[in-house]
Design an enzyme around this catalytic site. Structure first.
Site, short mmCIF file in Angstrom:
data_model
loop_
_atom_site.label_atom_id
_atom_site.label_comp_id
_atom_site.label_asym_id
_atom_site.label_seq_id
_atom_site.Cartn_x
_atom_site.Cartn_y
_atom_site.Cartn_z
N ASP A 80 0.81 -1.22 0.00
CA ASP A 80 0.00 0.00 0.00
C ASP A 80 0.84 1.27 0.00
OD1 ASP A 80 -1.99 -1.87 0.23
OD2 ASP A 80 -3.09 -0.79 1.77
N ASP A 122 -1.16 -6.60 2.63
CA ASP A 122 -2.63 -6.65 2.62
C ASP A 122 -3.26 -7.47 1.51
OD1 ASP A 122 -1.90 -4.70 4.42
OD2 ASP A 122 -3.43 -3.28 3.82
N CYS A 193 2.66 -4.14 8.33
CA CYS A 193 2.39 -3.11 9.33
C CYS A 193 2.05 -3.73 10.68
CB CYS A 193 1.22 -2.23 8.90
SG CYS A 193 1.53 -1.24 7.43
N SER A 471 -7.91 2.40 4.87
CA SER A 471 -6.82 1.62 5.42
C SER A 471 -7.29 0.95 6.71
CB SER A 471 -5.63 2.53 5.72
OG SER A 471 -4.71 1.88 6.59
#
Length: 558
Positions: A80, A122, A193, A471
């Site tokens: 991302d 993701d 993340c 997000s």
């Protein structure tokens, strides 16, 4: 007595194929063994994938030791924060389907017998799950793990601090620590993340679906635990091939209910809903994820408060037992009879599971807050669906709102209005043209606007409505995303005007524009102009992407 499942790769043997593989160094004996794809999205572009070559080596060694032959293949590697830079983030979601098609074009085309997918940032977990359902060959996912984060003067800092702090600084509201210092400390190694954003949410979903080695998620990247799971997956996939244990036997409707329970209990990313729906569609399962979400949402409370939901760091969640411990706490609400990758039922697999810290992963009778943590709304402004993340329901975020629309066609104008103090208490900021076709692929601009609303101190006074996605790091105020139908295909959100009254009522699962339907229908829509040009792959995506009710697949369902 059971017999080994026939090998697809043997049925596809030909003299030329044999010659190619012998030239690669395979032996005559190797040609008779299960051929396993090791699907790797290693990339030097982003830390999310930077360590996966090392994981691939471990998986391949384990496959060989178990009597299989590994073939490493590569896919696109969507990150991302890196590949989201171009075309206002339009490549982010669109790359998910590239991952799926990359796998088909290599693994199915070569008629391999099974695959192990190294799943990380993701869009790779859903891309892998979608491919698993489409190909329906024995498949395991290996969780790539989350990145280490740092600290400044004793204060922990991670990617959420960096993302929100960067937006705040642009609005002239600097945080406690200089953003340049936060950037140096927020990411201290490879992996996804930190926090319960989309990647770790989807890693937990993989475990809830039964598609990884039990106890794999979440996990510190490059830890001994991660490599142990990778080795176990390499060994197990060979047995799964011989057993004929395929994804469509594992990912049944009951497994999807278990996955929904997981996301609701951890208050995970709303993006999980469309990814699960897309996976179901690829497996030709006739299920309605929105209906499942409503069903499970009325049963499942919030049992953990990992950032951005609360103060718990993802390391604490892992150390408390992670997804396996959460499944144990949810056990009475789960379908315990579904098969998982071990070949046993979920109930049997959980028999010896425990919870290391019942304060971090709470039991059902002592939740952090009542559910649902995510809800699906409908109404005259969202005839098909819209998604709201409620998180921990402690009264800090409104769940009902009546206000007037302030409509924006792009992220830049919305950000400017916030920076100039144009928003007022009672406004409903509407950002449209961000959807599957309008974005295309939903882009990433809506998240910036949400963080800007929060930085301006308006999160409790202004509602935010968008046909874009958010997000997984986003949890601010009352925000309704993924409004469908989107503006670009004629949805009511495309006919809103400044000043239109809007009512949002989460308890009633409603979002309505309070003007007569006839008047709304008479208004012109946004036309055929798009804020983001889409040629090449994005043009294909804009042309072929299906509605949100399908999970945004590219399969033509007609």
């Amino acid at each position: 007595m059971s017999h080994p499942a026939p090998l697809r790769s043997l049925a596809a043997n030909s003299p030329v194929r044999r010659a190619h593989w012998l030239a690669l160094g395979l032996s005559e004996e190797d040609l008779l063994k299960p051929k396993i794809a090791v699907v790797n999205s290693s990339s030097e572009l982003a830390v999310c994938f930077a360590h996966l070559d090392g994981v691939a080596r471990v998986v391949k060694d384990a496959i060989r030791a178990a009597g299989g032959v590994p073939f490493e293949v590569r896919t696109t590697a969507p990150s991302d924060f890196i590949t989201g830079a171009g075309r206002q983030g339009s490549y982010i979601l669109a790359a998910r389907d590239l991952v799926t098609n990359d796998i088909e074009a290599q693994v199915e085309a070569a008629m391999l017998d099974g695959m192990v997918c190294l799943t990380s940032c993701d869009k790779t977990p859903p891309g892998h799950l979608m491919a698993a359902m489409r190909l329906d060959i024995p498949t395991l996912l290996v969780i790539g793990g989350y990145q280490a984060s740092g600290e400044i003067d004793g204060d922990p800092v991670d990617i959420e601090d960096l993302f929100s702090g960067g937006v705040s600084e642009k609005l002239g509201k600097p945080g406690k620590h200089p953003i340049d210092e936060v950037a140096k400390q927020a990411i201290r190694g490879p992996g996804v993340c930190a926090g319960m954003a989309t990647a770790n949410t989807m890693h937990c979903v993989v475990e809830a679906l039964g598609m990884c080695i039990a106890g794999s998620a979440p996990v510190r990247a490059n830890s001994g635990k991660m490599f142990e799971a990778a080795s176990a997956a390499g060994a197990r996939i060979v047995d799964m091939v011989h057993e004929g244990l395929t994804p469509r036997r594992i990912m049944t409707p009951g497994a999807f209910r278990n996955a929904a329970a997981m996301v609701l209990a951890v208050s995970g990313s709303i993006n999980a809903i469309k990814h699960l729906q897309a996976t179901a569609v690829e497996g030709e399962l006739d299920i309605d994820l929105f209906a499942i979400w409503e069903e499970m949402g009325r049963k499942v409370p919030v049992l953990s408060a990992v950032r951005p939901n609360g103060p718990v760091r993802i390391e604490g969640f892992e150390d408390a037992g992670g997804a396996r411990a959460m499944l144990k706490q949810l056990e009475s609400l789960l379908d315990r009879d579904v098969l998982v990758a071990s070949g046993r039922t979920m109930g049997d697999d959980l028999a010896d599971a425990g919870v290391e810290d019942a304060e971090i992963i709470r039991p059902l009778d002592r939740p952090i807050s009542q559910g649902p943590s995510i809800a699906i709304l409908k109404g005259s402004l969202a005839p098909e669906s819209a998604v709201v993340k409620l998180g921990i329901r402690d009264g800090s975020r409104p769940e009902a709102f009546t206000g007037t629309a302030r409509v924006f066609e792009d992220t830049a104008s919305a950000m400017q209005a916030i920076a100039e103090g144009q928003l007022r208490k009672g406004d409903v900021l509407v950002l449209r043209g961000q959807g599957l076709k309008g974005g295309p692929a939903m882009g990433g601009g809506a998240s910036l606007v949400l963080f800007a609303i929060d930085a301006a101190g308006l999160a409790k006074d202004v509602a935010f409505v968008t046909d874009g996605q958010l997000s997984g790091l986003c949890l601010k105020g009352l925000t309704i995303a993924e409004v469908a139908p989107e503006a670009a295909v004629g949805g009511p959100i495309g006919r809103l005007r400044d000043g239109d009254p809007i009512e949002i009522d989460v308890a009633a699962r409603r979002m309505d524009v309070m003007i007569p339907a006839e008047e709304l229908a008479r208004r012109p829509g946004p036309g055929n102009a798009f804020a983001v040009p889409a040629s090449g792959w994005l043009g294909v995506y804009r042309r072929d992407v299906q509605p949100m009710s399908t999970g945004a697949v590219l399969i033509d369902l007609d």
